[in-house]
Write an enzyme that holds these catalytic residues in place. Structure first.
Site, PDB file in Angstrom:
ATOM      1  N   ASP A   1       0.846  -1.195   0.000  1.00  0.00           N
ATOM      2  CA  ASP A   1       0.000   0.000   0.000  1.00  0.00           C
ATOM      3  C   ASP A   1       0.881   1.245   0.000  1.00  0.00           C
ATOM      4  O   ASP A   1       1.972   1.236   0.591  1.00  0.00           O
ATOM      5  CB  ASP A   1      -0.903   0.029   1.233  1.00  0.00           C
ATOM      6  CG  ASP A   1      -1.961  -1.066   1.205  1.00  0.00           C
ATOM      7  OD1 ASP A   1      -2.469  -1.367   0.111  1.00  0.00           O
ATOM      8  OD2 ASP A   1      -2.277  -1.614   2.277  1.00  0.00           O
TER       9      ASP A   1
ATOM     10  N   ASP B   1      -7.115  -1.315  -4.554  1.00  0.00           N
ATOM     11  CA  ASP B   1      -8.177  -0.963  -3.605  1.00  0.00           C
ATOM     12  C   ASP B   1      -9.080   0.127  -4.179  1.00  0.00           C
ATOM     13  O   ASP B   1     -10.306   0.081  -4.038  1.00  0.00           O
ATOM     14  CB  ASP B   1      -7.570  -0.446  -2.291  1.00  0.00           C
ATOM     15  CG  ASP B   1      -6.772  -1.504  -1.560  1.00  0.00           C
ATOM     16  OD1 ASP B   1      -7.079  -2.693  -1.718  1.00  0.00           O
ATOM     17  OD2 ASP B   1      -5.845  -1.131  -0.821  1.00  0.00           O
TER      18      ASP B   1
END
Length: 216
Positions: free
Chosen positions: A147, A181
């Protein structure tokens, strides 16, 4: 075959951008390292997670394996559903939204399945290497999801009179996430926003087909 072109192109672009960004971050940044992109409201901040989207966790090594296998089964189901929707000429907007969800889910599965084999461990002191001589940091299905997108838009303290959290510090938006995401979230939100349009046209089309059958 023409009907499949846009979904396949969209999926390919999302996967390419997602994986390039993850590879770059993994190979060029230390865990916890970050830098500003648009002031301090949009930052690249490198973290990894063992669980679900937006850094949520799910139960240790067995939980990690279960989650990865569940993701693979879910993506296979979404992929078949996407094929069915294109074949049966569902609303194009709905098909592209499902393609976004499929691409996002597949992007994170690649991390979970293969990154443990491809990379050495990222630490606060050492950057990862690709295809390390001593092998990767984890076995297949046990990789960590990369991430890096961070938007700390509003930071401050709740007023003292605010119920429960009065006087406490708050930060919006706290989660760190990735392109995959984002694709999942955008796909889901667009389906929720435009579901009446998508399914209304499908309903009208089916009624029209049924009327033609009855008239014959």
């Amino acid at each position: 075959m023409k009907a499949y072109t846009r979904p396949i192109l969209l999926i390919s672009i999302i996967l390419l951008v997602d994986q390039i960004s993850k590879f770059w971050v993994k190979l060029n940044m230390l865990i916890g390292q970050g830098f500003n992109v648009l002031g301090d409201k949009f930052q690249i901040h490198f973290i990894e997670n063992n669980g679900m989207a937006y850094g949520m966790e799910f139960g240790g090594e067995f939980g990690k394996l279960f989650l990865t296998l569940f993701r693979i089964i879910a993506v296979a189901g979404i992929g078949y559903g996407l094929y069915y929707m294109v074949k049966n000429k569902y609303h194009r907007g709905f098909i592209l939204n499902v393609a976004l969800i499929f691409a996002g889910a597949l992007g994170n599965i690649l991390d979970s399945t293969f990154y443990g084999l491809l990379f050495s461990e990222s630490t606060p002191f050492e950057k990862a290497t690709l295809f390390p001589a001593d092998g990767g940091y984890a076995s297949i299905f046990h990789g960590k999801v990369v991430d890096m997108l961070y938007f700390p838009l509003i930071e401050g303290n709740f007023p003292d009179w605010f119920p429960i959290w009065g006087g406490e510090h708050f930060l919006f938006f706290r989660p760190v996430f990735n392109v995959a995401d984002s694709a999942i979230s955008v796909g889901v939100v667009l389906i929720l926003l435009f579901q009446r349009r998508y399914f209304k046209e499908e309903h009208v089309e089916k009624e029209s087909v049924n009327s033609e059958v009855l008239e014959d």
